[in-house]
Write a protein that holds these residues in place. Structure first.
Motif, PDB file in Angstrom:
ATOM      1  N   GLY A   1      15.046  10.133  11.510  1.00  0.00           N
ATOM      2  CA  GLY A   1      16.451  10.400  11.831  1.00  0.00           C
ATOM      3  C   GLY A   1      17.487   9.531  11.026  1.00  0.00           C
ATOM      4  N   ALA A   2      17.112   8.834  10.093  1.00  0.00           N
ATOM      5  CA  ALA A   2      18.020   7.886   9.209  1.00  0.00           C
ATOM      6  C   ALA A   2      18.963   8.530   8.728  1.00  0.00           C
ATOM      7  CB  ALA A   2      17.075   6.863   8.474  1.00  0.00           C
ATOM      8  N   PRO A   3      20.087   8.044   8.319  1.00  0.00           N
ATOM      9  CA  PRO A   3      21.118   8.378   7.719  1.00  0.00           C
ATOM     10  C   PRO A   3      20.644   9.062   6.406  1.00  0.00           C
ATOM     11  CG  PRO A   3      21.821   6.520   8.259  1.00  0.00           C
ATOM     12  CD  PRO A   3      20.542   6.512   8.422  1.00  0.00           C
ATOM     13  N   ASP A   4      19.502   8.486   5.494  1.00  0.00           N
ATOM     14  CA  ASP A   4      19.165   9.208   4.336  1.00  0.00           C
ATOM     15  C   ASP A   4      17.847   9.955   4.733  1.00  0.00           C
ATOM     16  OD1 ASP A   4      17.365   7.058   5.001  1.00  0.00           O
ATOM     17  OD2 ASP A   4      17.361   6.183   3.056  1.00  0.00           O
ATOM     18  N   SER A   5      17.493  10.568   5.839  1.00  0.00           N
ATOM     19  CA  SER A   5      16.518  11.252   6.090  1.00  0.00           C
ATOM     20  C   SER A   5      16.752  12.543   5.392  1.00  0.00           C
ATOM     21  CB  SER A   5      16.585  11.713   7.748  1.00  0.00           C
ATOM     22  OG  SER A   5      15.680  12.765   7.878  1.00  0.00           O
ATOM     23  N   ARG A   6      15.288  13.282   4.968  1.00  0.00           N
ATOM     24  CA  ARG A   6      15.384  14.227   4.104  1.00  0.00           C
ATOM     25  C   ARG A   6      14.588  15.655   4.841  1.00  0.00           C
ATOM     26  NH1 ARG A   6      13.374  12.164  -1.756  1.00  0.00           N
ATOM     27  NH2 ARG A   6      13.994  14.092  -2.279  1.00  0.00           N
ATOM     28  N   LEU A   7      14.595  15.286   6.096  1.00  0.00           N
ATOM     29  CA  LEU A   7      13.979  16.270   7.019  1.00  0.00           C
ATOM     30  C   LEU A   7      14.736  17.573   6.888  1.00  0.00           C
ATOM     31  CD1 LEU A   7      12.078  17.807   8.845  1.00  0.00           C
ATOM     32  CD2 LEU A   7      13.020  16.430  10.808  1.00  0.00           C
ATOM     33  N   MET A   8      16.021  17.508   7.000  1.00  0.00           N
ATOM     34  CA  MET A   8      17.153  18.739   7.114  1.00  0.00           C
ATOM     35  C   MET A   8      17.016  19.182   5.471  1.00  0.00           C
ATOM     36  SD  MET A   8      17.994  18.788  10.140  1.00  0.00           S
ATOM     37  CE  MET A   8      16.445  18.071  11.024  1.00  0.00           C
ATOM     38  N   ASP A   9      17.024  18.377   4.658  1.00  0.00           N
ATOM     39  CA  ASP A   9      16.974  18.773   3.527  1.00  0.00           C
ATOM     40  C   ASP A   9      15.639  19.872   3.035  1.00  0.00           C
ATOM     41  OD1 ASP A   9      17.901  19.045   0.782  1.00  0.00           O
ATOM     42  OD2 ASP A   9      16.464  17.547   0.048  1.00  0.00           O
ATOM     43  N   GLY A  10      14.534  19.013   3.640  1.00  0.00           N
ATOM     44  CA  GLY A  10      13.209  19.694   3.633  1.00  0.00           C
ATOM     45  C   GLY A  10      13.264  21.272   4.165  1.00  0.00           C
ATOM     46  N   LEU A  11      13.814  21.220   5.328  1.00  0.00           N
ATOM     47  CA  LEU A  11      13.877  22.652   5.864  1.00  0.00           C
ATOM     48  C   LEU A  11      14.687  23.650   5.077  1.00  0.00           C
ATOM     49  CD1 LEU A  11      14.167  21.303   9.973  1.00  0.00           C
ATOM     50  CD2 LEU A  11      12.252  22.264   8.426  1.00  0.00           C
TER      51      LEU A  11
ATOM     52  N   ILE B   1       0.601  -1.167   0.033  1.00  0.00           N
ATOM     53  CA  ILE B   1      -0.034   0.151   0.182  1.00  0.00           C
ATOM     54  C   ILE B   1       0.874   1.306   0.092  1.00  0.00           C
ATOM     55  CG2 ILE B   1      -2.005   1.081   1.238  1.00  0.00           C
ATOM     56  CD1 ILE B   1      -2.753  -1.631   2.405  1.00  0.00           C
ATOM     57  N   PRO B   2       0.770   2.290  -0.970  1.00  0.00           N
ATOM     58  CA  PRO B   2       1.548   3.331  -1.046  1.00  0.00           C
ATOM     59  C   PRO B   2       1.720   4.198   0.284  1.00  0.00           C
ATOM     60  CG  PRO B   2       0.070   3.032  -2.938  1.00  0.00           C
ATOM     61  CD  PRO B   2      -0.266   2.228  -1.949  1.00  0.00           C
ATOM     62  N   SER B   3       2.823   4.506   0.614  1.00  0.00           N
ATOM     63  CA  SER B   3       2.881   5.205   2.000  1.00  0.00           C
ATOM     64  C   SER B   3       3.883   6.086   1.908  1.00  0.00           C
ATOM     65  CB  SER B   3       3.239   4.117   2.885  1.00  0.00           C
ATOM     66  OG  SER B   3       3.107   4.537   4.182  1.00  0.00           O
ATOM     67  N   SER B   4       4.525   6.624   3.224  1.00  0.00           N
ATOM     68  CA  SER B   4       5.661   7.490   3.244  1.00  0.00           C
ATOM     69  C   SER B   4       6.089   7.476   4.639  1.00  0.00           C
ATOM     70  CB  SER B   4       5.125   9.048   2.680  1.00  0.00           C
ATOM     71  OG  SER B   4       4.404   9.473   3.746  1.00  0.00           O
ATOM     72  N   VAL B   5       7.252   8.219   5.116  1.00  0.00           N
ATOM     73  CA  VAL B   5       7.310   8.540   6.379  1.00  0.00           C
ATOM     74  C   VAL B   5       7.629   9.834   6.172  1.00  0.00           C
ATOM     75  CG1 VAL B   5       8.884   8.376   8.320  1.00  0.00           C
ATOM     76  CG2 VAL B   5       8.673   6.424   7.205  1.00  0.00           C
ATOM     77  N   SER B   6       6.706  10.839   7.201  1.00  0.00           N
ATOM     78  CA  SER B   6       6.321  12.028   6.648  1.00  0.00           C
ATOM     79  C   SER B   6       6.507  13.117   8.085  1.00  0.00           C
ATOM     80  CB  SER B   6       5.105  12.284   5.820  1.00  0.00           C
ATOM     81  OG  SER B   6       5.444  11.645   4.420  1.00  0.00           O
ATOM     82  N   THR B   7       6.833  14.293   7.782  1.00  0.00           N
ATOM     83  CA  THR B   7       6.704  15.427   8.629  1.00  0.00           C
ATOM     84  C   THR B   7       5.774  16.395   8.168  1.00  0.00           C
ATOM     85  OG1 THR B   7       8.754  16.690   8.167  1.00  0.00           O
ATOM     86  CG2 THR B   7       8.828  14.626   9.911  1.00  0.00           C
ATOM     87  N   PHE B   8       5.444  17.124   8.980  1.00  0.00           N
ATOM     88  CA  PHE B   8       4.811  18.789   8.542  1.00  0.00           C
ATOM     89  C   PHE B   8       5.168  19.795   9.275  1.00  0.00           C
ATOM     90  CE2 PHE B   8       2.105  14.954   7.604  1.00  0.00           C
ATOM     91  CZ  PHE B   8       1.655  15.201   6.222  1.00  0.00           C
ATOM     92  N   LEU B   9       5.310  20.776   8.734  1.00  0.00           N
ATOM     93  CA  LEU B   9       5.813  22.002   9.004  1.00  0.00           C
ATOM     94  C   LEU B   9       4.797  23.098   8.830  1.00  0.00           C
ATOM     95  CD1 LEU B   9       8.554  23.209  10.300  1.00  0.00           C
ATOM     96  CD2 LEU B   9       8.757  24.314   8.113  1.00  0.00           C
TER      97      LEU B   9
END
Ligand SMILES: [Zn+2]
Length: 289
Positions: A113-123, A89-97
């Motif tokens: 907070g995984a090595p390939d996390s994109r949160l910092m990139d997104g900020l 089932i299509p999914s993600s691990v997401s955050t919202f600002l």
């Protein structure tokens, strides 16, 4: 206001959704979003605005994510097949600002907070650093939601006031040491800025914390006007939105999770809310209907 997520700040926008900003109760018709898609590469940042609130979707996981069909053991093969979900089932691990006008920069959950996390990139895409996050609201304490709060032994968000459910906190503190190690370490690191709320409390920016227990003992959804950040209410939205009776195996208390899912989905429908889910596939939100 230091930051404003005006379009000028955005080099890329995968998706934009605007709802007309008007006071009072809206009819169903006026809640229908006007949607504009923009695809640039594989960017996973999306922005939408409702009234005075802007919510930005940041997908934390780097690749595509399918929740395995085996997570939903109670769902019959015939139903899964009819929905074309046999392979997952299509999914993600997401955050919202979230930015409230003249108010705050608030982050909901932090991903793995995984090595390939994109949160910092997104900020960074928004011209923000972790130090700019003033408020951090947690839906619950699983690692894919609080993992991004620490980098080894260092806090990632040095200025954030952290908001979490007292019920969730107390329940985790009762768990065996091996289960709660990440939670204990993280909450200890933020303890001088940790605020434990009761369900129904109003948090900064007028955000209201609502009870949504079942997935975890203190699982919380957050309402900001017409937006409802629903955390892990659904892990496989393509199945569970129409069939809320089926749990992912991650739901700790299945009976409570089913009752909560039905109740919250009705609340969303009755009030024409837009849901933002931490495991929703792109674009991370589902408009009220
Ligand atoms: Zn989760």
């Amino acid at each position: 206001m230091k930051h404003c997520f005006g379009k000028s700040l955005w080099g890329v926008l995968a998706f934009a959704l605007m709802l007309s900003a008007c006071g009072g109760k809206k009819s169903k018709a006026t809640d229908e979003p006007t949607r504009q898609d923009t695809t640039i590469g594989s960017r996973t940042v999306a922005e939408f605005s409702i009234d005075s609130t802007t919510l930005v979707w940041i997908q934390d996981n780097a690749g595509d994510k399918l929740m395995p069909r085996t997570l939903f053991a109670d769902a019959p093969d015939s139903l899964v097949s009819s929905l074309g979900l046999e392979n997952g089932i299509p999914s993600s691990v997401s955050t919202f600002l979230m930015e409230k006008k003249d108010s705050c920069v608030m982050l909901f959950d932090t991903g793995n907070g995984a090595p390939d996390s994109r949160l910092m990139d997104g900020l960074a895409q928004m011209g923000l650093s972790p130090a700019d996050v003033r408020y951090l609201c947690l839906t619950h304490f699983h690692g894919d939601h609080i993992g991004g709060m620490m980098r080894a032994d260092t806090v990632v968000f040095p200025n954030a006031e952290v908001y979490a459910s007292k019920v969730e906190y107390d329940a985790w503190m009762q768990m065996p040491d091996e289960q709660k190690a990440l939670v204990v370490k993280t909450m200890e690191a933020y303890k001088n800025r940790l605020h434990l709320f009761q369900f129904g409390d109003t948090l900064p920016g007028g955000v209201v914390a609502l009870e949504a227990v079942g997935h975890t003992p203190g699982h919380t959804v957050f309402q900001a006007g017409k937006i409802l950040v629903v955390g892990d209410l659904m892990h496989g939205v393509a199945l569970q939105k129409e069939h809320p009776e089926f749990c992912a195996s991650y739901d700790r208390d299945k009976e409570a999770a089913v009752a909560t899912r039905k109740r919250i989905l009705k609340y969303v429908r009755d009030n024409g809310l837009t849901m933002a889910g931490m495991h929703f596939p792109a674009p991370g939100i589902i408009a009220g209907e």
